[in-house]
Enzyme design. Structure first.
Site, short mmCIF file in Angstrom:
data_model
loop_
_atom_site.label_atom_id
_atom_site.label_comp_id
_atom_site.label_asym_id
_atom_site.label_seq_id
_atom_site.Cartn_x
_atom_site.Cartn_y
_atom_site.Cartn_z
N ASN A 88 0.85 -1.19 0.00
CA ASN A 88 0.00 0.00 0.00
C ASN A 88 0.88 1.24 0.00
O ASN A 88 1.91 1.29 0.68
CB ASN A 88 -0.90 0.00 1.24
CG ASN A 88 -1.85 -1.19 1.25
OD1 ASN A 88 -2.43 -1.53 0.23
ND2 ASN A 88 -1.97 -1.84 2.40
N GLN A 95 -1.95 2.58 3.58
CA GLN A 95 -0.63 2.43 4.22
C GLN A 95 -0.67 3.06 5.61
O GLN A 95 -1.00 4.23 5.77
CB GLN A 95 0.47 3.10 3.38
CG GLN A 95 1.86 2.85 3.97
CD GLN A 95 2.99 3.44 3.12
OE1 GLN A 95 2.76 4.18 2.18
NE2 GLN A 95 4.22 3.10 3.47
N SER A 96 -0.32 2.26 6.61
CA SER A 96 -0.33 2.75 7.99
C SER A 96 1.06 2.81 8.61
O SER A 96 1.25 3.47 9.62
CB SER A 96 -1.26 1.89 8.85
OG SER A 96 -0.82 0.55 8.87
N HIS A 101 6.89 -2.18 2.86
CA HIS A 101 6.66 -3.58 3.24
C HIS A 101 5.80 -4.24 2.19
O HIS A 101 4.82 -3.66 1.72
CB HIS A 101 6.03 -3.71 4.63
CG HIS A 101 4.85 -2.82 4.87
ND1 HIS A 101 4.97 -1.47 5.12
CD2 HIS A 101 3.52 -3.07 4.89
CE1 HIS A 101 3.77 -0.94 5.28
NE2 HIS A 101 2.87 -1.89 5.15
N LEU A 102 6.19 -5.45 1.82
CA LEU A 102 5.39 -6.25 0.91
C LEU A 102 4.61 -7.24 1.75
O LEU A 102 5.19 -8.06 2.49
CB LEU A 102 6.30 -6.99 -0.09
CG LEU A 102 7.22 -6.10 -0.94
CD1 LEU A 102 8.07 -6.96 -1.87
CD2 LEU A 102 6.43 -5.08 -1.74
N HIS A 103 3.28 -7.16 1.67
CA HIS A 103 2.44 -8.15 2.35
C HIS A 103 2.44 -9.43 1.51
O HIS A 103 2.15 -9.38 0.31
CB HIS A 103 0.98 -7.68 2.43
CG HIS A 103 0.74 -6.44 3.24
ND1 HIS A 103 0.24 -6.49 4.53
CD2 HIS A 103 0.88 -5.12 2.95
CE1 HIS A 103 0.08 -5.25 5.00
NE2 HIS A 103 0.45 -4.40 4.05
P1 5GP Z 1 -0.09 -1.21 5.90
O1 5GP Z 1 -1.44 -0.87 6.49
O2 5GP Z 1 0.89 -0.08 6.13
O3 5GP Z 1 -0.14 -1.65 4.48
O4 5GP Z 1 0.43 -2.47 6.69
C1 5GP Z 1 0.98 -2.38 7.96
C2 5GP Z 1 0.85 -3.74 8.58
O5 5GP Z 1 1.70 -3.79 9.69
C3 5GP Z 1 -0.55 -4.08 9.06
O6 5GP Z 1 -1.00 -5.24 8.39
C4 5GP Z 1 -0.39 -4.28 10.56
O7 5GP Z 1 -1.17 -5.33 11.05
C5 5GP Z 1 1.10 -4.57 10.68
N1 5GP Z 1 1.68 -4.15 11.94
C6 5GP Z 1 1.49 -2.97 12.57
N2 5GP Z 1 2.23 -2.92 13.69
C7 5GP Z 1 2.91 -4.10 13.77
C8 5GP Z 1 3.84 -4.64 14.71
O8 5GP Z 1 4.21 -4.02 15.71
N3 5GP Z 1 4.31 -5.88 14.46
C9 5GP Z 1 3.94 -6.59 13.36
N4 5GP Z 1 4.46 -7.82 13.21
N5 5GP Z 1 3.07 -6.12 12.45
C10 5GP Z 1 2.56 -4.88 12.65
#
Ligand code: 5GP
Ligand code: ZN
Length: 115
Positions: A88, A95-96, A101-103
């Site tokens: 994202n 994106q949070s 990061h690649l999911h």
């Molecule tokens: P985004 O929303 O940016 O695409 O994905 C961020 C991801 O990071 C989310 O799926 C969320 O669950 C994961 N995440 C957030 N904080 C942590 C953490 O402290 N440890 C791990 N392993 N994952 C995290």
């Protein structure tokens, strides 16, 4: 290069715990804390890059290492041949965490389009 305020830089520095599944020179992979599928692993560069949008030509080798890690994670989790890779970019896309990061998602049927 790392950012002391960045959650994923802190995981790279082992200041925060994570279930690491792969650790390479430039790449780390760990399980998502809030998994959206039986396999949900985040593959990240160890260096701080804000998102895929900040990737440039000189990151070529790093990108290859990221993709190799994705494939290795998929094989290790038994989802090779049927998994999804998502990244994202920006809040509008969900994106949070502002560290690339690649999911890697797999282990259940995936629908399309994504939400
Ligand atoms: P985004 O929303 O940016 O695409 O994905 C961020 C991801 O990071 C989310 O799926 C969320 O669950 C994961 N995440 C957030 N904080 C942590 C953490 O402290 N440890 C791990 N392993 N994952 C995290
Ligand atoms: Zn970072």
């Amino acid at each position: 290069m790392s950012d002391g305020d960045c959650l994923f830089c802190r995981i790279v520095a082992r200041e925060l715990p994570a279930e690491v599944v792969l650790d390479r020179d430039e790449v780390l992979a760990f399980r998502d804390v809030n998994p959206q599928a039986p396999t949900h692993v985040l593959v990240i560069p160890k260096q701080h890059i804000a998102s895929l949008e900040a990737v440039a030509e000189h990151h070529g080798e790093l990108l290859a290492a990221l993709v190799a890690a994705v494939n290795q994670v998929a094989r290790a989790d038994g989802v090779a041949g049927g998994f999804r890779v998502v990244t994202n970019i920006g809040r509008a896309a969900g994106q949070s965490v502002d560290h690339l990061h690649l999911h890697v998602l797999g282990g259940r049927p995936m629908s399309w389009p994504p939400g």
